[in-house]
Design an enzyme around this catalytic site. Structure first.
Site, PDB file in Angstrom:
ATOM      1  N   VAL A 104      24.124  44.679  10.119  1.00  0.00           N
ATOM      2  CA  VAL A 104      23.100  44.064  10.536  1.00  0.00           C
ATOM      3  C   VAL A 104      22.719  42.884   9.569  1.00  0.00           C
ATOM      4  CG1 VAL A 104      20.708  44.296  11.053  1.00  0.00           C
ATOM      5  CG2 VAL A 104      22.327  46.288  11.413  1.00  0.00           C
ATOM      6  N   CYS A 105      22.318  41.961  10.216  1.00  0.00           N
ATOM      7  CA  CYS A 105      21.893  40.622   9.390  1.00  0.00           C
ATOM      8  C   CYS A 105      23.032  40.106   8.685  1.00  0.00           C
ATOM      9  CB  CYS A 105      20.346  40.878   8.714  1.00  0.00           C
ATOM     10  SG  CYS A 105      19.649  39.578   8.249  1.00  0.00           S
ATOM     11  N   THR A 106      22.887  39.823   7.217  1.00  0.00           N
ATOM     12  CA  THR A 106      23.563  39.205   6.581  1.00  0.00           C
ATOM     13  C   THR A 106      24.705  40.136   5.786  1.00  0.00           C
ATOM     14  OG1 THR A 106      22.164  39.208   4.612  1.00  0.00           O
ATOM     15  CG2 THR A 106      22.360  37.128   5.880  1.00  0.00           C
ATOM     16  N   ALA A 154      22.689  40.606  14.742  1.00  0.00           N
ATOM     17  CA  ALA A 154      22.118  39.483  14.211  1.00  0.00           C
ATOM     18  C   ALA A 154      20.859  39.867  13.157  1.00  0.00           C
ATOM     19  CB  ALA A 154      21.583  38.502  15.389  1.00  0.00           C
TER      20      ALA A 154
END
Length: 231
Positions: A104-106, A154
């Site tokens: 998730v995310c970075t 994202a």
């Protein structure tokens, strides 16, 4: 289709992560049938998020059982992880036997630094999306991206969409839809500014400027990770 044995799901819990990157998927996965969740770090001491929330790991790198699903959240602490060989080696080891390798995310940049996204389509937070290409991935500006057994979400709130997508794949859409209803996940944000595609120009410009110094710090870590992958 329900699994006859518990589905083993491991989420990396590291210092200075963004807690919703982890707790969003955790909330979904913990409601899915017959799952066993593990919060993984090097030791069992409390771990603080980037906003100060303390959370307790449930297992260590050495004690972690084989995982069906490996999930890496993101957050500012992700930068240090990209050069943490102990963590990267653990992720490679777990990924080798996992059915799904996710983020998730970075967190996707951490997977990339471990060499686990080369040749895969993937996504990340909008401020870091382009950096995936440096690590051999193919950046895709979508909320959830699946490529074979890699599933990436994202930024931050996308973790809920990501986790529901995983549950739908594993248990069927009806199970995922029921979980979504129980959670009353019915997004109706007060403003249409949650994406660079919809945010007004002035707000988008200000947001990019605000994160620019840290984005550059992250980029330098990504470049160093990319060089190590070449070696």
């Amino acid at each position: 289709m329900l699994n006859p044995t518990p589905l083993s799901i491991g989420l990396l819990l590291f210092p200075n992560l963004t807690q919703l990157d982890l707790t969003g998927p955790y909330e979904v996965f913990s409601r899915a049938p017959n799952t066993r969740l593990h919060l993984i770090w090097k030791d069992l001491e409390p771990v603080r998020s980037d906003r100060g929330l303390a959370m307790l790991p449930t297992t260590t790198f050495d004690g972690c059982p084989p995982l069906d699903i490996l999930c890496v959240p993101g957050g500012p602490g992700q930068v240090a992880l990209m050069e943490d060989e102990e963590t990267l080696a653990f992720l490679r080891r777990m990924a080798a036997g996992a059915k799904l390798v996710t983020s998730v995310c970075t967190g996707s940049l951490v997977l990339g630094a471990a060499g686990l996204l080369q040749g895969y389509r993937a996504t990340s937070h909008w401020a870091a999306l382009d950096q995936l290409a440096l690590l051999g991935a193919r950046p895709v500006a979508e909320r959830v991206v699946r490529d074979r057994n890699r599933i990436t979400g994202a930024g931050v709130t996308s973790g809920l969409d990501f986790a529901l997508t995983v549950v739908a794949d594993l248990y069927g859409e009806e199970v995922a839809q029921t979980l979504q209803l129980h959670m009353e996940y019915d997004p109706a944000p007060p403003f249409d500014t949650g994406s660079p595609r919809t945010a007004p120009t002035a707000i988008r410009k200000a947001a990019r400027e605000a994160v620019a110094p840290f984005t550059e710090q992250r980029r330098q870590a990504t470049l160093r990770a990319a060089e190590k992958l070449k070696g």
